[in-house]
Design an enzyme around this catalytic site. Sequence first.
Site, short mmCIF file in Angstrom:
data_model
loop_
_atom_site.label_atom_id
_atom_site.label_comp_id
_atom_site.label_asym_id
_atom_site.label_seq_id
_atom_site.Cartn_x
_atom_site.Cartn_y
_atom_site.Cartn_z
N ASN A 93 0.70 -1.23 -0.24
CA ASN A 93 0.11 -0.03 -0.05
C ASN A 93 0.76 1.33 -0.15
O ASN A 93 0.30 2.46 -0.39
CB ASN A 93 -0.96 0.01 1.38
N TYR A 159 2.67 9.93 -11.63
CA TYR A 159 1.89 9.06 -10.65
C TYR A 159 1.18 7.92 -11.52
O TYR A 159 1.26 6.83 -11.19
CB TYR A 159 0.81 9.88 -9.82
N LYS A 163 1.27 3.52 -11.56
CA LYS A 163 -0.01 2.73 -11.10
C LYS A 163 0.04 1.71 -12.24
O LYS A 163 -0.38 0.71 -12.18
CB LYS A 163 -1.05 3.41 -10.86
N ILE A 192 -9.93 9.22 -2.59
CA ILE A 192 -10.46 8.79 -1.24
C ILE A 192 -9.90 9.48 0.04
O ILE A 192 -8.80 10.31 -0.37
CB ILE A 192 -9.59 7.16 -0.94
#
Length: 255
Positions: A93, A159, A163, A192
């Site tokens: 994570n 980023y 991913k 989130i």
Amino acid sequence: MALSNSVENKHILITGGASGIGAATASLLASRGAKMTISDVNSALGETLVKQIVNAGGQAMFIYADVSDAQSVAELFNQAKANYGAVQAAINNAGIDHTPQAMHLVDDAVFHRNIAVNLAGVWYCMKQEIIQMLGNGGGHVINVASVAGLRSAPMIAAYSATKHGVMGLTKSAAVEYAKANIRFNAICPSFIRTPMVENVLANVDERVRNGMLKANPMKRLGEVEEIATALAWLCTDESSFMTGQSVVLDGGMLA
């Protein structure tokens, strides 16, 4: 075949576990009986979380590790195994982002730092997880990717590249180690309500901020608990026939 929805006494390791999605997931899994190894670069937050879990009757330990450093990651897994035995499920994570900016303006150092943490960090962790799981009859690795790893992500190209790379690692490893009973899946959240996202919201103009808040049909940020429950399910045997997949948690953004 009866499949268990329990994580009781299962050794689960989570990186980036001191705050946000990681902390919510670690707390939930510990409350359900898992033996948690929590790792992060923020030792103060990590130690505080472990105290909270232990005071609530759970099992947890904190180990500092910088996932961008292969030796630090190796030491993390060695310590984790010495304490709770081989890792049975792992949640990769740990990650960083960068301030939204046109690609040609992003400093090369920002790009390389995102690669070091978000992609190389997952690579280093996966290698250690595979080593332990090969010697333990299998296991499950869950990578925290992003919807930015499944589609275009203007203004956060560095980023997004990392991913997409995490998704490539997930799918490739899933096929490579299927016969060894090691499964690899990813979750792909959208925006989130985490400290990282809150920091981005605080450093962009109102137009960008409103765009992020209303980026999905539900017109809201996801909550860390909503991601934690999905991760907790993936750590159970109920997901035993699932590998090489992405679980998208995006409020309908990609629908």
